[in-house]
Design a protein around this motif. Sequence first.
Motif, PDB file in Angstrom:
ATOM      1  N   ILE A 120       0.868  -1.186   0.000  1.00 50.20           N
ATOM      2  CA  ILE A 120       0.000   0.000   0.000  1.00 50.20           C
ATOM      3  C   ILE A 120       0.901   1.232   0.000  1.00 50.20           C
ATOM      4  CG2 ILE A 120      -1.642   1.385   1.333  1.00 50.20           C
ATOM      5  CD1 ILE A 120      -3.048  -0.888   0.153  1.00 50.20           C
ATOM      6  N   ARG A 121       0.724   2.083  -1.009  1.00 49.35           N
ATOM      7  CA  ARG A 121       1.527   3.309  -1.136  1.00 49.35           C
ATOM      8  C   ARG A 121       0.608   4.524  -1.083  1.00 49.35           C
ATOM      9  NH1 ARG A 121       4.337   0.884  -5.796  1.00 49.35           N
ATOM     10  NH2 ARG A 121       2.755   1.972  -6.994  1.00 49.35           N
ATOM     11  N   ARG A 122       1.086   5.582  -0.431  1.00 53.39           N
ATOM     12  CA  ARG A 122       0.396   6.860  -0.449  1.00 53.39           C
ATOM     13  C   ARG A 122       1.430   7.974  -0.535  1.00 53.39           C
ATOM     14  NH1 ARG A 122      -3.144   4.276  -1.606  1.00 53.39           N
ATOM     15  NH2 ARG A 122      -5.333   4.260  -0.923  1.00 53.39           N
ATOM     16  N   HIS A 130       5.010   4.066   2.480  1.00 50.77           N
ATOM     17  CA  HIS A 130       4.510   2.702   2.410  1.00 50.77           C
ATOM     18  C   HIS A 130       3.756   2.400   3.704  1.00 50.77           C
ATOM     19  CE1 HIS A 130       7.843   1.507  -0.678  1.00 50.77           C
ATOM     20  NE2 HIS A 130       6.943   2.336  -1.155  1.00 50.77           N
ATOM     21  N   ILE A 131       2.499   2.005   3.568  1.00 52.68           N
ATOM     22  CA  ILE A 131       1.640   1.728   4.712  1.00 52.68           C
ATOM     23  C   ILE A 131       1.653   0.230   4.987  1.00 52.68           C
ATOM     24  CG2 ILE A 131      -0.660   2.056   5.703  1.00 52.68           C
ATOM     25  CD1 ILE A 131       0.682   4.671   4.838  1.00 52.68           C
ATOM     26  N   THR A 132       1.892  -0.156   6.230  1.00 52.07           N
ATOM     27  CA  THR A 132       1.888  -1.574   6.608  1.00 52.07           C
ATOM     28  C   THR A 132       0.850  -1.815   7.698  1.00 52.07           C
ATOM     29  OG1 THR A 132       3.501  -1.453   8.416  1.00 52.07           O
ATOM     30  CG2 THR A 132       4.383  -1.586   6.163  1.00 52.07           C
ATOM     31  N   PHE A 133       0.756  -3.077   8.112  1.00 49.70           N
ATOM     32  CA  PHE A 133      -0.214  -3.435   9.141  1.00 49.70           C
ATOM     33  C   PHE A 133       0.044  -2.692  10.451  1.00 49.70           C
ATOM     34  CE2 PHE A 133       3.256  -6.242  10.301  1.00 49.70           C
ATOM     35  CZ  PHE A 133       3.159  -6.372  11.679  1.00 49.70           C
ATOM     36  N   LYS A 134       1.225  -2.126  10.622  1.00 56.77           N
ATOM     37  CA  LYS A 134       1.534  -1.377  11.832  1.00 56.77           C
ATOM     38  C   LYS A 134       0.868   0.001  11.855  1.00 56.77           C
ATOM     39  CE  LYS A 134       5.999  -3.683  12.485  1.00 56.77           C
ATOM     40  NZ  LYS A 134       7.474  -3.494  12.611  1.00 56.77           N
ATOM     41  N   ASP A 135       0.382   0.444  10.691  1.00 51.57           N
ATOM     42  CA  ASP A 135      -0.308   1.733  10.610  1.00 51.57           C
ATOM     43  C   ASP A 135      -1.804   1.535  10.848  1.00 51.57           C
ATOM     44  OD1 ASP A 135       1.857   3.659   9.602  1.00 51.57           O
ATOM     45  OD2 ASP A 135       2.018   1.998   8.172  1.00 51.57           O
ATOM     46  N   PHE A 138      -4.289   1.007   7.832  1.00 53.09           N
ATOM     47  CA  PHE A 138      -3.974  -0.015   6.823  1.00 53.09           C
ATOM     48  C   PHE A 138      -5.231  -0.666   6.264  1.00 53.09           C
ATOM     49  CE2 PHE A 138      -2.946  -4.370   5.528  1.00 53.09           C
ATOM     50  CZ  PHE A 138      -1.928  -4.134   4.619  1.00 53.09           C
ATOM     51  N   ASN A 139      -6.120  -1.148   7.143  1.00 53.86           N
ATOM     52  CA  ASN A 139      -7.339  -1.815   6.668  1.00 53.86           C
ATOM     53  C   ASN A 139      -8.216  -0.869   5.862  1.00 53.86           C
ATOM     54  OD1 ASN A 139      -6.643  -4.251   7.891  1.00 53.86           O
ATOM     55  ND2 ASN A 139      -7.798  -3.837   9.755  1.00 53.86           N
ATOM     56  N   ASP A 140      -8.303   0.385   6.311  1.00 50.85           N
ATOM     57  CA  ASP A 140      -9.124   1.362   5.582  1.00 50.85           C
ATOM     58  C   ASP A 140      -8.595   1.585   4.168  1.00 50.85           C
ATOM     59  OD1 ASP A 140     -10.771   1.695   7.783  1.00 50.85           O
ATOM     60  OD2 ASP A 140      -9.707   3.454   8.525  1.00 50.85           O
ATOM     61  N   LEU A 141      -7.278   1.712   4.036  1.00 44.03           N
ATOM     62  CA  LEU A 141      -6.691   1.947   2.719  1.00 44.03           C
ATOM     63  C   LEU A 141      -6.781   0.709   1.831  1.00 44.03           C
ATOM     64  CD1 LEU A 141      -3.542   4.085   3.636  1.00 44.03           C
ATOM     65  CD2 LEU A 141      -5.745   4.859   2.757  1.00 44.03           C
ATOM     66  N   VAL A 160     -18.317  -3.552   0.862  1.00 47.00           N
ATOM     67  CA  VAL A 160     -17.163  -4.444   0.888  1.00 47.00           C
ATOM     68  C   VAL A 160     -16.113  -3.930   1.865  1.00 47.00           C
ATOM     69  CG1 VAL A 160     -15.890  -3.318  -1.002  1.00 47.00           C
ATOM     70  CG2 VAL A 160     -15.567  -5.759  -0.563  1.00 47.00           C
ATOM     71  N   THR A 161     -15.490  -4.824   2.606  1.00 43.65           N
ATOM     72  CA  THR A 161     -14.417  -4.461   3.533  1.00 43.65           C
ATOM     73  C   THR A 161     -13.301  -5.494   3.441  1.00 43.65           C
ATOM     74  OG1 THR A 161     -15.359  -5.683   5.417  1.00 43.65           O
ATOM     75  CG2 THR A 161     -16.002  -3.359   5.166  1.00 43.65           C
ATOM     76  N   VAL A 162     -12.087  -5.024   3.693  1.00 47.05           N
ATOM     77  CA  VAL A 162     -10.915  -5.909   3.753  1.00 47.05           C
ATOM     78  C   VAL A 162     -10.167  -5.587   5.041  1.00 47.05           C
ATOM     79  CG1 VAL A 162      -8.886  -6.779   2.561  1.00 47.05           C
ATOM     80  CG2 VAL A 162     -10.705  -5.673   1.248  1.00 47.05           C
ATOM     81  N   GLU A 163      -9.779  -6.615   5.777  1.00 47.26           N
ATOM     82  CA  GLU A 163      -8.969  -6.411   6.975  1.00 47.26           C
ATOM     83  C   GLU A 163      -8.020  -7.581   7.154  1.00 47.26           C
ATOM     84  OE1 GLU A 163     -10.996  -6.523  10.709  1.00 47.26           O
ATOM     85  OE2 GLU A 163     -12.241  -8.244  10.168  1.00 47.26           O
TER      86      GLU A 163
END
Length: 219
Positions: A120-122, A130-135, A138-141, A160-163
């Motif tokens: 995930i990049r922003r 770079h966004i990781t699970f530590k942010d 993360f799930n929202d993005l 739809v949701t992803v986590e």
Amino acid sequence: MRLYIKLSRNNKNIPYNYQHLLTGTIHKWIGENNTEHGKKSLYSFSWLQNTDSSKSGINLTSNSYFFISAYDEQLIKRITKGILDDPTTFCGSQVVDIQIKEVPEFSNAERFMMNSPILIRRRDGDKVKHITFKDKNFNDLLTENLKGKLSDVGLNSNGVTVELDPSYAFPKTKLVDYKGIENKTTLAPVIIRGTPEQIAFAWTVGLGNSTGIGFGAVK
């Protein structure tokens, strides 16, 4: 639609940072008038599976393979034709078998393992973060990215949701070098909730950014 591609053994060690070689091979199979360059990728492909590792690199076994999934069935057919015309890959390996798998039937909630890590990049000013699970976002993005792809092809993105699977005890980050650019990625199972059609779409196109260069492939 998904294409499983079985490979012969290599005759030269495959470097650990081989993603660009796999990407180049796939674009070779897509062929001339390749309109996939520069587009938001609606396809994904796994990393090499069932390999042996050593200090000098990676070697393929008699059971090595990878897969390519695409929302557009015509793209899968085009890649298949490209393989039949030229089955060579890299480091002396070539395709020895291909199998096509239709999209499975899914329920309204599915847990998936990943066959390549999620990127995930922003953009943050002049820099790319770079966004990781530590942010926390993360799930929202991850959800936002999937919704964007659904909307791009005219599918309903509502609900739809992803986590990342919150019960998974060992999520980890992985630094992946792609042609000299280091990408901080996440490896962990995911849970996708939505309609069966939305989940099937995610299974096909992958999750996160840069699925077209080997990130975010859903097992």
